[in-house]
Scaffold this motif. Structure first.
Motif, short mmCIF file in Angstrom:
data_model
loop_
_atom_site.label_atom_id
_atom_site.label_comp_id
_atom_site.label_asym_id
_atom_site.label_seq_id
_atom_site.Cartn_x
_atom_site.Cartn_y
_atom_site.Cartn_z
N PRO A 84 0.93 -1.00 -0.11
CA PRO A 84 0.05 -0.21 -0.28
C PRO A 84 1.13 1.30 0.53
N GLY A 85 1.98 1.01 0.08
CA GLY A 85 3.02 1.84 0.11
C GLY A 85 3.83 2.50 -1.20
N ASP A 86 4.66 3.69 -0.72
CA ASP A 86 5.99 3.74 -1.86
C ASP A 86 6.76 3.13 -1.81
N ALA A 87 6.86 2.47 -3.24
CA ALA A 87 8.16 1.04 -2.94
C ALA A 87 8.61 1.63 -3.94
N GLU A 88 10.31 0.72 -4.57
CA GLU A 88 10.81 0.74 -5.62
C GLU A 88 11.49 -1.06 -5.88
N VAL A 89 12.01 -0.46 -6.46
CA VAL A 89 13.26 -1.78 -6.54
C VAL A 89 14.99 -1.15 -7.59
N VAL A 90 15.44 -1.74 -6.86
CA VAL A 90 16.60 -1.19 -7.46
C VAL A 90 17.53 -2.72 -7.93
N LEU A 91 17.95 -2.83 -9.13
CA LEU A 91 19.05 -3.76 -9.09
C LEU A 91 20.46 -3.64 -9.98
N VAL A 92 21.22 -3.91 -8.73
CA VAL A 92 22.29 -3.53 -9.52
C VAL A 92 23.28 -5.02 -10.21
N ASP A 93 23.25 -4.40 -11.23
CA ASP A 93 23.61 -5.69 -11.97
C ASP A 93 24.91 -5.33 -12.18
N ASP A 94 25.98 -6.16 -11.12
CA ASP A 94 26.95 -6.56 -10.74
C ASP A 94 28.36 -7.22 -11.43
N ASP A 95 28.79 -6.44 -12.69
CA ASP A 95 29.09 -6.40 -14.15
C ASP A 95 28.80 -7.76 -14.91
N SER A 96 27.89 -7.93 -15.48
CA SER A 96 27.36 -9.53 -16.04
C SER A 96 27.40 -9.61 -16.90
N THR A 97 27.41 -10.91 -17.29
CA THR A 97 28.06 -10.97 -18.83
C THR A 97 27.29 -11.50 -19.69
N ASP A 98 25.85 -11.63 -18.65
CA ASP A 98 24.85 -12.58 -19.93
C ASP A 98 23.11 -11.64 -20.35
N GLY A 99 24.11 -10.42 -19.56
CA GLY A 99 22.44 -9.59 -20.15
C GLY A 99 21.29 -9.60 -18.26
N THR A 100 22.00 -9.60 -18.00
CA THR A 100 20.76 -9.77 -16.90
C THR A 100 19.99 -8.38 -16.50
N GLY A 101 21.39 -7.26 -16.97
CA GLY A 101 21.13 -5.41 -16.53
C GLY A 101 19.97 -5.70 -17.78
N LYS A 102 19.83 -5.20 -19.11
CA LYS A 102 19.06 -5.42 -20.32
C LYS A 102 17.86 -5.68 -20.22
N LEU A 103 17.76 -7.53 -19.98
CA LEU A 103 16.82 -8.18 -19.11
C LEU A 103 15.82 -8.25 -18.08
N ALA A 104 16.02 -7.34 -17.36
CA ALA A 104 15.82 -6.56 -15.65
C ALA A 104 14.85 -5.68 -16.55
N GLY A 105 15.38 -4.73 -17.18
CA GLY A 105 14.44 -3.16 -18.11
C GLY A 105 13.15 -4.18 -18.87
N GLU A 106 13.57 -5.22 -20.03
CA GLU A 106 12.95 -6.03 -20.41
C GLU A 106 11.24 -5.93 -19.14
N LEU A 107 11.64 -6.73 -18.18
CA LEU A 107 10.53 -6.99 -17.25
C LEU A 107 9.67 -6.19 -16.71
N ALA A 108 10.91 -5.05 -16.53
CA ALA A 108 9.50 -4.48 -16.25
C ALA A 108 8.59 -3.81 -17.13
N VAL A 109 9.34 -3.75 -18.25
CA VAL A 109 8.28 -2.92 -19.71
C VAL A 109 7.27 -4.22 -19.13
#
Length: 409
Positions: free
Chosen positions: A89-114
């Motif tokens: 019910p309150g304000d919340a956000e997600v911060v994903l820290v891509d720790d130098d991944s080589t498998d596209g983790t950060g890009k995939l996270a953005g796609e899942l958010a969309v």
């Protein structure tokens, strides 16, 4: 009496102590909700009160969910959507820290958010950790710093392989606010699908609870301190006061180190088994589970060969002696060894039954605990061997040759 009979007597005495004197570690009733509400009985042990529905906070605090992720593209589609779609019910956000991944983790996270929408997602990439930092804590440092700039009252630190039911965050925050807790942690229910997972995983949690009895952690006068790193709700103010994560920047067993730092800062905490939080990471083969345990087992023993020797001897007497004595009694005619060893084995198996029920596993697995303990003994020895070979705690392409907790400042 024979020597094996005397060893069996020692094992039975040890099981009598573990059954009654080690915080009732074998029970599985420390869960949310409503068992966070606790009472202290006449001997100082903490037990659950009658179930009550926790009341909603009058104002829902702002929460930032911080997810360190390194090469997690395989599991992220199963875990990240569960965070983005939290019913909070309150304000919340997600911060994903891509720790130098080589498998596209950060890009995939953005796609899942969309694709899933829900809570706002920020993806950051801090790069390789500086010397003196483990990768996960380096990632948490950047994620927590970014989150703190937005003024959350609580931080939910959760691993990239952890899936949460929609009400998970609501229940964690309610428990923290209602009970004035600085840290609320749940040990995620690990995946149990393959043969080796069924044999090893419930015992992993059983041994952890034996080492850190949840009742001792949750008591008004705590006698132990630990957390489960996959799911930790942490009050932001307390984290800053404790100097987290800087003061534990080298810790491989980061969850226990985090809990100790919070406790030293005067924080109150609770740890229990999860009902609404699950790990989706597969460990289908024995080698996968072996790496999971051996990468940090010797660090748990503070890299001390004398402690290692004592641990090996203790595991042998407590877990391996009962079936050995039973076999000697059955095939060697040593009735005392057989009866005493059999009784110790029976008590051991009985303490394992609640954990097997929690993991919904067949109860006939309980007598196999000595074999599983032998595997853990060998994993621990292997952890020490790897340490002295300079390979230390290896995880996802990084090796920490001599990991240890950073000194307090």
């Amino acid at each position: 009496m024979s020597a094996i009979a005397w060893i069996a007597v020692g094992s039975l005495a040890a099981w009598g102590w573990l059954l009654l004197g080690q915080g009732f570690f074998w029970r599985t009733d420390q869960r949310l909700p409503p068992q966070v509400h606790a009472r202290v009985d006449r001997v100082g042990q903490v037990g659950p009160m009658d179930p009550v529905d926790p009341a909603d906070p009058p104002v829902w605090p702002r929460v930032a969910i911080v997810v360190p992720a390194r090469d997690e593209a395989e599991v992220l589609p199963l875990s990240l959507p569960s965070l983005l779609t939290q019913d909070y019910p309150g304000d919340a956000e997600v911060v994903l820290v891509d720790d130098d991944s080589t498998d596209g983790t950060g890009k995939l996270a953005g796609e899942l958010a969309v694709r899933y929408g829900g809570l706002p997602l920020t993806v950051v990439s801090p790069g390789e950790p500086e010397p003196g930092w483990t990768g996960k804590l380096w990632a948490l440092r950047h994620g927590m710093a970014l989150a703190r700039a937005r003024g959350p009252e609580f931080l939910l630190l959760t691993d990239a392989d952890i899936a949460h039911e929609p009400d998970s965050l609501r229940l964690l925050v309610t428990a923290a606010v209602e009970n004035d807790l600085d840290l609320v942690s749940q040990m995620a229910r690990l995946r149990v699908a393959s043969f080796w997972e069924r044999l090893v995983v419930p015992a992993f949690v059983y041994f952890f609870a034996q080492l850190y009895p949840f009742r001792w952690i949750n008591g008004r006068r705590p006698r132990a301190t630990a957390a489960a790193g996959g799911c930790v709700l942490l009050r932001s103010e307390t984290a800053e006061r404790a100097g987290v994560p800087q003061v534990i920047r080298q810790a491989v067993i980061d969850d226990v180190s985090l809990a100790r730092a919070v406790r030293r800062a005067g924080g109150r905490m609770w740890l229990g088994l999860a009902e609404r939080v699950d790990s989706v990471r597969p460990y289908p083969h024995l080698a996968d589970l072996w790496r999971m345990v051996s990468r940090s087992a010797y660090a748990q023993l503070r890299h001390n060969p004398l402690v290692l020797a004592g641990t090996v001897a203790g595991l042998a007497v407590v877990y391996l002696a009962p079936p050995l004595a039973s076999a000697v009694g059955l095939f060697g005619g040593d009735a005392v060894a057989g009866w005493v060893g059999g009784l110790a084995w029976l008590v051991m198996a009985g303490t394992y039954l609640p954990m097997l029920r929690y993991y919904r596993q067949p109860l006939w697995l309980a007598p196999t605990l000595p074999f599983t303990a032998l595997l853990y003994l060998l994993m621990t020895v292997d952890s020490a061997v790897q340490h002295y070979r300079g390979r230390g705690a290896a995880w996802k392409g990084r090796t920490y040759a001599r990991p240890e907790a950073a000194p307090d400042r």
